[in-house]
Design a protein around this motif. Structure first.
Motif, PDB file in Angstrom:
ATOM      1  N   PHE A  69       0.836  -1.202   0.000  1.00 31.72           N
ATOM      2  CA  PHE A  69       0.000   0.000   0.000  1.00 31.72           C
ATOM      3  C   PHE A  69       0.870   1.252   0.000  1.00 31.72           C
ATOM      4  O   PHE A  69       1.984   1.225   0.539  1.00 31.72           O
ATOM      5  CB  PHE A  69      -0.877   0.056   1.266  1.00 31.72           C
ATOM      6  N   PRO A  70       0.348   2.358  -0.524  1.00 31.15           N
ATOM      7  CA  PRO A  70       1.052   3.631  -0.333  1.00 31.15           C
ATOM      8  C   PRO A  70       1.154   3.936   1.164  1.00 31.15           C
ATOM      9  O   PRO A  70       0.318   3.477   1.954  1.00 31.15           O
ATOM     10  CB  PRO A  70       0.152   4.659  -1.026  1.00 31.15           C
ATOM     11  N   ALA A 111       8.720   4.817  -8.699  1.00 34.42           N
ATOM     12  CA  ALA A 111       9.361   5.544  -7.589  1.00 34.42           C
ATOM     13  C   ALA A 111       8.371   5.716  -6.441  1.00 34.42           C
ATOM     14  O   ALA A 111       8.717   5.524  -5.265  1.00 34.42           O
ATOM     15  CB  ALA A 111       9.854   6.902  -8.082  1.00 34.42           C
ATOM     16  N   ASP A 112       7.125   6.050  -6.762  1.00 34.45           N
ATOM     17  CA  ASP A 112       6.108   6.205  -5.709  1.00 34.45           C
ATOM     18  C   ASP A 112       5.890   4.873  -4.986  1.00 34.45           C
ATOM     19  O   ASP A 112       5.784   4.828  -3.767  1.00 34.45           O
ATOM     20  CB  ASP A 112       4.767   6.680  -6.289  1.00 34.45           C
ATOM     21  N   ALA A 113       5.800   3.806  -5.788  1.00 33.24           N
ATOM     22  CA  ALA A 113       5.537   2.490  -5.180  1.00 33.24           C
ATOM     23  C   ALA A 113       6.676   2.086  -4.254  1.00 33.24           C
ATOM     24  O   ALA A 113       6.449   1.480  -3.201  1.00 33.24           O
ATOM     25  CB  ALA A 113       5.318   1.439  -6.273  1.00 33.24           C
ATOM     26  N   GLN A 114       7.873   2.454  -4.659  1.00 33.05           N
ATOM     27  CA  GLN A 114       9.033   2.093  -3.836  1.00 33.05           C
ATOM     28  C   GLN A 114       8.957   2.712  -2.438  1.00 33.05           C
ATOM     29  O   GLN A 114       9.519   2.192  -1.484  1.00 33.05           O
ATOM     30  CB  GLN A 114      10.311   2.569  -4.520  1.00 33.05           C
ATOM     31  N   GLN A 115       8.255   3.824  -2.340  1.00 34.32           N
ATOM     32  CA  GLN A 115       8.068   4.475  -1.028  1.00 34.32           C
ATOM     33  C   GLN A 115       6.939   3.807  -0.236  1.00 34.32           C
ATOM     34  O   GLN A 115       6.683   4.172   0.909  1.00 34.32           O
ATOM     35  CB  GLN A 115       7.695   5.965  -1.199  1.00 34.32           C
ATOM     36  N   GLY A 116       6.233   2.863  -0.884  1.00 32.21           N
ATOM     37  CA  GLY A 116       5.073   2.239  -0.234  1.00 32.21           C
ATOM     38  C   GLY A 116       5.478   1.287   0.879  1.00 32.21           C
ATOM     39  O   GLY A 116       6.667   1.080   1.161  1.00 32.21           O
ATOM     40  N   MET A 117       4.462   0.709   1.522  1.00 31.19           N
ATOM     41  CA  MET A 117       4.721  -0.182   2.654  1.00 31.19           C
ATOM     42  C   MET A 117       4.723  -1.634   2.197  1.00 31.19           C
ATOM     43  O   MET A 117       3.869  -2.049   1.413  1.00 31.19           O
ATOM     44  CB  MET A 117       3.634  -0.009   3.719  1.00 31.19           C
ATOM     45  N   THR A 118       5.659  -2.398   2.722  1.00 28.35           N
ATOM     46  CA  THR A 118       5.649  -3.836   2.454  1.00 28.35           C
ATOM     47  C   THR A 118       4.490  -4.456   3.249  1.00 28.35           C
ATOM     48  O   THR A 118       3.922  -3.816   4.140  1.00 28.35           O
ATOM     49  CB  THR A 118       6.954  -4.495   2.921  1.00 28.35           C
TER      50      THR A 118
END
Ligand code: FAD
Length: 502
Positions: A140-141, A479-486
């Motif tokens: 998720f973001p 890039a946005d997804a990379q900032q998301g939560m595992t």
């Protein structure tokens, strides 16, 4: 035309035979939607439940949390689910591709002349936030404050025994009576007159829900409604299932569907356990050879933790006949390549509850006829969609896959594929080709056709300006997804006292 329960009978009581996911979901749905109904579940621990069915689609959370208005808190606390954004297919000639619940192929960007599907490339195998998150193994973001930005394009992975235990508690709390007994049906003029336990106890009701699993005790065995096989499309009839305790592996926010020699294997991600299952065709592979292939490709699976389950793909001609409505495996079955069984149970149980509510519990012949038409079409839609998975998977050159590519019957999918072959990933004809109630939609077909690189007559090189815009957009999505939560981070946040439920 189906026969209704005798016109004088107003349905005030329901007996559900079976307490697997189907029986408990039926009982819970009926009792929540129609609290005045007396709902009783009869189940046999001696026979037990099938104990598989661990991936859902996005229909599942919508059913429980929107349609039935249950609070997600108890589900998260007791059923221990993890989130699934879609399926990562190891399938066809590409290294992999993503199938999401977010309908990303048919969406359009205002800056571009065509829908997303036209811009798909191997370089960026994601088209929107959901697939970009899958590609980055993020769930998720991240919201300011470190909480996940939940949305409703997700599904779940849930261990079957935990789901069944949660459902049972919900049923009991809602006022459903659950009784232990192995029963046999007694026939009557409307269909079933009673279920009779070995002790002689009789269970009677105005309506019987057959959720007895593959036994289909009431619809199949007692009423002898004919079974329509899907064997001409779906060749698989067995699964060998195993798994291992998670150690350091990250929890992936998706199911993996991997091509195997005589079928395919799922990988389902639980918090502490990784579940694998190889669905195969007994005409092409023995149980021993299937187990050997699964263990060879997954050396973490302890050999003594595997089991084989047999099944037959197909559905009954009618699902509501006389005073019996079948739900779940008692109504039909298709292999879990799109993890649709729990989704179908949601659709069957909600359409049954709505039918009873709208008819003031006196269902008319036309309503029963349309219930049957709608719900049998839902089964056939899944078969047709899965045909595309088999017909175009060029990944392996084995006897099974050669037969699948040559012989799989396409049924209604043939017209969709022909449209695609002539027109490419255009969505202009979608609503005319695919009924709005089809849960996969044109988007699902495009995911599978583009994902498997099925050729079409309209290859298109987007103008450079559009291509630049698209590439930039894909880089930003990544890039946005990379900032998301595992998944692990989101689970931790879920258990934090700071989480505020809406
Ligand atoms: C290999 C495999 C993988 C699957 N994976 C998925 C997946 O990823 N996602 C998904 O959505 N679905 C999946 N499914 C399907 C899913 O498991 C089932 O659809 C779902 O669990 C519903 O099962 P059920 O309740 O219909 O039957 P069961 O779980 O078999 O329950 C039957 C119930 O009826 C009772 N019963 C039967 N006969 C009698 C009798 N005479 N007297 C009293 N009680 C009786 C039994 O005791 C039991 O309680 C999978 C299925 C298989 C085979």
């Amino acid at each position: 035309m189906s026969s209704a329960p005798s016109a004088a009978i107003k349905i005030g009581s329901v007996v559900v035979l079976g307490a697997g996911s189907a029986g408990l979901m039926a009982a819970l749905t009926l009792k929540r939607r129609l609290p005045h109904l007396a709902v009783q579940v009869v189940r046999s621990s001696e026979i037990g439940v099938i104990g598989v069915g661990e991936g859902t689609t996005a229909v599942f959370p919508r059913h429980f949390f929107e349609y039935l208005k249950l609070k997600p808190q108890s589900f998260y606390a007791e059923a221990d689910p993890t989130w699934k954004l879609g399926i990562r297919f190891l399938w066809g000639p590409r290294p992999h591709f993503f199938y999401t619940f977010a309908f990303e192929f048919e969406k359009r960007q205002p800056e571009l002349t065509r829908n997303n599907g036209f811009y798909y490339t191997d370089e960026f195998p994601w088209l929107g936030p959901a697939s970009a998150h899958m590609a980055q193994a993020r769930a998720f973001p991240r919201r300011p404050g470190g909480l996940p930005q939940f949305h409703n394009n997700h599904a779940f992975h849930i261990e079957n025994r935990k789901l069944v235990a949660w459902l049972e508690r919900q049923c009991t709390e809602a006022g459903v009576r659950i009784t232990e007994a192995t029963v046999r049906p007694e026939r009557g003029p409307d269909g079933i007159a009673a279920l009779i336990a070995e002790s002689g106890e009789r269970f009677t009701a105005d309506l019987y829900v057959d959720a007895s699993g593959f036994r289909s005790e009431l619809l199949g065995r007692a009423l002898e409604v004919p079974f329509l096989s899907y064997q001409d499309t779906l060749f698989c009839d067995r699964a060998v299932i195993g798994g291992w305790d998670r150690t350091t592996e990250p929890i992936l926010p998706y199911t993996i569907a991997e091509t195997m020699d005589a079928g395919w294997a799922w990988q389902i991600e639980h918090e502490h356990f990784i579940n694998r299952g190889y669905v195969y065709s007994s005409a092409f592979l023995s149980d021993d050879d299937a187990r050997a292939e699964l263990l060879r490709k997954n050396p973490c699976i302890p050999a003594d933790r595997t089991r084989v389950v047999g099944f037959r793909a197909g559905r009954y001609q009618k699902l509501w006949s006389g005073n019996v409505v079948a739900i779940g495996n008692a109504a039909g079955f298709v292999e879990p390549l799109e993890a649709t069984a729990l989704q179908v149970i949601c659709v069957e149980t909600s359409s049954l509850a709505d039918s009873l509510a709208d008819s003031l519990c006196e269902p008319t012949p036309t309503l029963i006829e349309l219930y049957n038409r709608y719900n049998t079409a839902a089964w056939d839609d899944i078969r047709d969609f899965l045909a595309v998975h088999y017909r175009f998977n060029t990944r392996l050159d084995t006897p099974f896959w050669r037969a699948a590519r040559n012989d799989v019957a396409m049924h209604a999918a043939a017209e969709v594929v022909e449209f695609y072959r002539q027109n490419g990933p255009s969505v202009v004809a979608g609503p005319a080709l695919i009924h709005p109630s089809n849960s996969f939609g044109m988007d699902g077909y495009l995911a599978m056709l583009i994902g498997q690189n099925v050729p079409h007559a309209k290859p298109w090189n987007a103008p450079e300006s559009e291509r630049n815009f698209w590439n930039q957009r894909c880089r930003k999505l990544a890039a946005d997804a990379q900032q998301g939560m595992t998944v692990s981070e989101a689970l931790k946040a879920l258990r934090s006292p700071n989480l505020k439920w809406a």
